[in-house]
Design a protein around this motif. Sequence first.
Motif, short mmCIF file in Angstrom:
data_model
loop_
_atom_site.label_atom_id
_atom_site.label_comp_id
_atom_site.label_asym_id
_atom_site.label_seq_id
_atom_site.Cartn_x
_atom_site.Cartn_y
_atom_site.Cartn_z
N LEU A 1 0.88 -1.50 -0.10
CA LEU A 1 0.14 -0.13 -0.03
C LEU A 1 0.93 1.15 0.08
O LEU A 1 0.68 2.26 -0.64
CB LEU A 1 -0.81 -0.09 1.23
N THR A 2 1.92 1.05 0.72
CA THR A 2 2.81 2.60 0.72
C THR A 2 3.55 2.55 -0.46
O THR A 2 3.83 3.69 -0.87
CB THR A 2 4.09 2.26 1.74
N LEU A 3 3.85 1.48 -1.26
CA LEU A 3 4.47 1.55 -2.45
C LEU A 3 3.31 2.44 -3.48
O LEU A 3 3.58 3.37 -4.15
CB LEU A 3 4.80 0.27 -3.10
N VAL A 4 2.05 1.82 -3.49
CA VAL A 4 1.12 2.10 -4.30
C VAL A 4 0.72 3.63 -4.02
O VAL A 4 0.83 4.48 -5.12
CB VAL A 4 -0.04 1.35 -4.34
N LEU A 5 0.67 3.87 -2.98
CA LEU A 5 0.31 5.34 -2.44
C LEU A 5 1.69 6.38 -2.61
O LEU A 5 1.44 7.58 -2.95
CB LEU A 5 -0.17 5.56 -1.04
N GLY A 6 2.82 5.84 -2.24
CA GLY A 6 3.90 6.80 -2.19
C GLY A 6 4.57 6.99 -3.60
O GLY A 6 5.28 7.88 -3.95
N PHE A 7 4.49 6.20 -4.38
CA PHE A 7 5.35 6.16 -5.77
C PHE A 7 4.90 7.20 -6.53
O PHE A 7 5.74 8.24 -7.26
CB PHE A 7 5.14 4.82 -6.61
N PRO A 8 3.52 7.47 -6.75
CA PRO A 8 3.03 8.75 -7.49
C PRO A 8 3.42 9.92 -6.94
O PRO A 8 3.88 10.89 -7.57
CB PRO A 8 1.55 8.35 -7.70
N VAL A 9 3.38 9.96 -5.53
CA VAL A 9 3.65 11.20 -4.65
C VAL A 9 5.20 11.46 -4.92
O VAL A 9 5.71 12.61 -5.26
CB VAL A 9 3.21 11.23 -3.24
N ALA A 10 6.13 10.51 -4.72
CA ALA A 10 7.47 10.76 -5.14
C ALA A 10 7.95 11.29 -6.44
O ALA A 10 8.49 12.09 -6.70
CB ALA A 10 8.24 9.34 -4.87
N TYR A 11 7.02 10.55 -7.50
CA TYR A 11 7.21 11.07 -8.77
C TYR A 11 6.71 12.50 -8.85
O TYR A 11 7.64 13.25 -9.49
CB TYR A 11 6.29 10.25 -9.43
N LEU A 12 5.94 12.98 -8.45
CA LEU A 12 5.33 14.62 -8.12
C LEU A 12 6.55 15.03 -7.60
O LEU A 12 6.69 16.41 -8.01
CB LEU A 12 4.03 14.29 -7.55
N LEU A 13 6.90 14.66 -6.45
CA LEU A 13 7.79 15.72 -5.88
C LEU A 13 9.11 15.87 -6.76
O LEU A 13 9.76 16.87 -6.63
CB LEU A 13 8.20 15.05 -4.51
N PHE B 1 -8.66 -3.46 9.59
CA PHE B 1 -8.61 -2.52 8.66
C PHE B 1 -7.97 -1.12 9.16
O PHE B 1 -7.12 -0.49 8.59
CB PHE B 1 -9.92 -2.03 8.38
N ALA B 2 -8.24 -1.03 10.67
CA ALA B 2 -7.71 -0.04 11.35
C ALA B 2 -6.19 -0.09 11.38
O ALA B 2 -5.36 0.73 11.19
CB ALA B 2 -8.03 0.25 12.76
N THR B 3 -5.69 -1.29 11.60
CA THR B 3 -4.24 -1.60 12.10
C THR B 3 -3.47 -1.29 10.57
O THR B 3 -2.30 -0.55 10.63
CB THR B 3 -4.03 -3.00 12.16
N ILE B 4 -4.06 -1.93 9.64
CA ILE B 4 -3.53 -1.57 8.26
C ILE B 4 -3.41 0.18 7.99
O ILE B 4 -2.43 0.34 7.44
CB ILE B 4 -4.20 -2.39 7.01
N LEU B 5 -4.60 0.64 8.03
CA LEU B 5 -4.79 1.83 7.55
C LEU B 5 -3.75 2.55 8.52
O LEU B 5 -2.85 3.40 8.04
CB LEU B 5 -6.22 2.54 8.29
N ALA B 6 -3.68 2.53 9.85
CA ALA B 6 -2.60 3.37 10.68
C ALA B 6 -1.09 3.07 10.25
O ALA B 6 -0.12 4.02 10.32
CB ALA B 6 -2.74 3.12 12.22
N MET B 7 -0.90 1.86 10.12
CA MET B 7 0.65 1.16 9.74
C MET B 7 1.02 2.10 8.26
O MET B 7 2.11 2.49 8.28
CB MET B 7 0.81 -0.09 9.81
N THR B 8 0.09 1.91 7.73
CA THR B 8 0.22 2.54 6.09
C THR B 8 0.67 3.98 6.34
O THR B 8 1.60 4.52 5.64
CB THR B 8 -0.95 2.40 5.26
N HIS B 9 -0.13 4.80 7.07
CA HIS B 9 0.34 6.15 7.17
C HIS B 9 1.61 6.32 7.58
O HIS B 9 2.18 7.22 7.24
CB HIS B 9 -0.96 6.55 8.17
N ILE B 10 1.74 5.60 8.94
CA ILE B 10 2.96 5.84 9.64
C ILE B 10 4.30 5.54 8.59
O ILE B 10 5.32 5.86 8.81
CB ILE B 10 3.19 4.78 10.91
#
Lengths: 376, 413
Positions: free
Chosen positions: B210-222, B281-290
């Motif tokens: 999840l962090t990869l899917v969310l982070g990659f586009p942001v890294a690209y943008l940055l 769900f909560a575990t994954i959500l919070a961990m992904t955020h962190i």
Amino acid sequence: MSTSERPGNRRGLAGKPGDFVEFIDIQKTYDGETLVVKNLNLSIRHGEFLTLLGPSGSGKTTSLMMLAGFEVPTQGRIELDGRRINDMAPHKRDIGMVFQNYALFPHMTVEENLAFPLQVRRMPRADIEQKVERALEMVQLSQMRKRRPAQLSGGQQQRVALARALVFDPKLILMDEPLGALDKQLREHMQIEIKHIHQKLDVTVVYVTHDQSEALTMSDRVAVFNDGVVQQLATPTDLYERPENAFVAQFIGESNKLRGVVSSQNGKECIVNVNGHGDVRAVPIRANGPGNKTTLSLRPERVRINPTDGVFTNQFDAQVEELIYLGDHTRARVSVLGTDDFVIKLPNAEGVPDLAPGSPIRIGWKPEDCRALDWS
Amino acid sequence: MSLAEAAFIQAVDGVPLKIKLARAERKRKLKAVGLVLPLFLFVVITFLSPLLVMTLKSVENEETFGRLDRTREALASWSGQDLPDEAAFAALAADLKIAGEQRLAGEIAKRINYEFPGAQSKFKTITRKVAAMETGPYRETFLSTDAAWGNPKLWRVIQGASGKYTAYYWLSAVDLRQGASGIEQVPANQAVFLDVYGRTFWIAGLVTGLTLVLGFPVAYLLATQPASRANVLMIFVMLPFWTSLLVRTTAWFVLLRNEGPLNDLAQLLIGSRFDMIFTRFATILAMTHIQLPFTLLPIYSVMKTIPPSHVRAARSLGAGPFLAFWRVYFPQTVPGIAAGCLLTFILSLGYYITPALVGGPRDQMVSNYVSYYMNNIINFGQASALGATLLIITLVLYWAYNRLVGIDKMKLG
Ligand SMILES: Nc1ncnc2c1ncn2[C@@H]1O[C@H](COP(=O)(O)OP(=O)(O)OP(=O)(O)O)[C@@H](O)[C@H]1O
Ligand SMILES: [Mg+2]
């Protein structure tokens, strides 16, 4: 598409039949405040080697990027082989490009780099291999095919970049300071190699450099850029022998600058009073008639010292300030007509008198060698 | 020139060149050692030695070794299947009498209880009883106190615990145990740890993905923004990074609660509330955020080093935007992806606070069990066997990863 079939033969001012690339009234601004390219009109002929030469920041790269499709002109039209290409995506333009830092793909071998443009064109494998082979041979890198770019020397990388831009047989090649990172010797070698490749293949080359000797050696024509404007577009000989304005005269080669006011002018000759120190006869190129200011431009090697009286209509008293020995010639800095940075090149041949700093001499030159240009 | 000749080349002062070189090198080496020594000692003292000590605890019978010596001797000739003889009972009685006097009987009872649930109370009763006895027969007394003393399995456990080392903790860390005839699986209703490992790796893998899917586009943008704008955006990425883990997790707790703002909103909009807190769900959500910045930053810093001219070159060579990205840009980001994902995956394996605060009982990870054994049960052996198993699995994965991707190709920046 051949020239005769071109649709809509309506040209801009710069357009003439036979032109391959045309910039028509192009303007470009990045920030909406300053024009980086101001009203560029430029036609490039089929098969020509044209160089954009100019100081840093004069808009050369920008012009090239507009042609390649990476920048959009703010105003005007770019035509390639008779088609307007302003809005065409870069990958559809079929223009080969060599970047200053080569832009070789580091994760691919030399071979894969060369195959890339062919693969994306979905060529059959056998054709790809054959074309890659040919391109490798052309730049003499067949031995290095399995290497990565990082394992090649600068000159070898440069040749790979060149081969990659040529391998898909584009009709137009753009090169942005491709030799900028090489040392002098290699640069001169590559200049000749590129020139040979150009002569062998039927391609049009647009070349960017800020090295004037490179521009003069390689090009059919040179467009001198300054401040977003083409100052002069001419063959190397014309640029050197017949600069049309003070910027070109200064930028190409070395020239002495004398500032003065025209006192009389006819079609072939004018007389310019240089700050009250003397009257100089010159060819009026951009002089605007009596009373107007002008800059005189004169190549150092066209000046003679201690000429026989009456040979030259321009003869003045001068004093040697400094002598620099440079092997084949000696540079003499003299003071004359109120300036002290007037340079004379003296060939180190027989019959040239010994000079010493401080010694008074007479110098002279032909009016034809002295060009009255715009005030600068 | 041959090597032999080279050996005789002398410096100006007559000392052979080789010796001179060795001297010069020695100084350099000493300096290098001096530079790393403080950190090396620090790591040895604060990391390696605790690791070793804890790992030793997972194979030692700290509570029982040396305190059941008589019993061990008496059981030496025992078959292991039937009821031990009177001598064995007498020996255990003697050991327990002494342990009772030294107030160590409780510890022994607790240790036996790990392997034989219910043994603790039986030990307490019998210790009290034998303390009052002067002579035997002990066998009858034991058997009449509790029928369990006739169970050979209890005696096998006592025998096992009387030695210096035990495999019990390691076996139980992977849901195995020492049965009557060799190693066997624990009954399904007692098997927990394999499930916990599976869950731990699954959660860590999912968070990494999840962090990869969310982070990659942001890294690209940055990486493709002009520096001024990229810096502002970067602050938003780094902000969670600079906030304490506990604070962020607690914030998620507040947000996801049944009476929390998210559920209030849901109530308002669609008239029902969702069970979000104490779920996977909560575990994954919070961990992904962190974990997001950990995955993103290595990718970003690798992307920063990719010259924009590469994609331009690909475009000018005839590749469309997607092809240019996929064949030229993306492969160059792989070292960053590898580094970011490995970092997040390994960090996620050790998560503890987040699952404990926002996860449910079925979302507790290996570290939660380690902590449970350390803090609640005070069973260091089990805690360290669990931790060490996780460490070993991680190292094996790291090794496999190295074979596949190549650690030397990995770039943190
Ligand atoms: N992407 C951009 N955004 C904003 N301004 C730019 C951009 N690229 C170039 N410029 C500006 O446009 C002007 C012309 O730049 P350009 O790169 O075309 O010059 P150049 O002639 O190629 O110079 P050089 O010889 O140094 O390469 C410069 O003043 C530069 O600062
Ligand atoms: Mg440039």
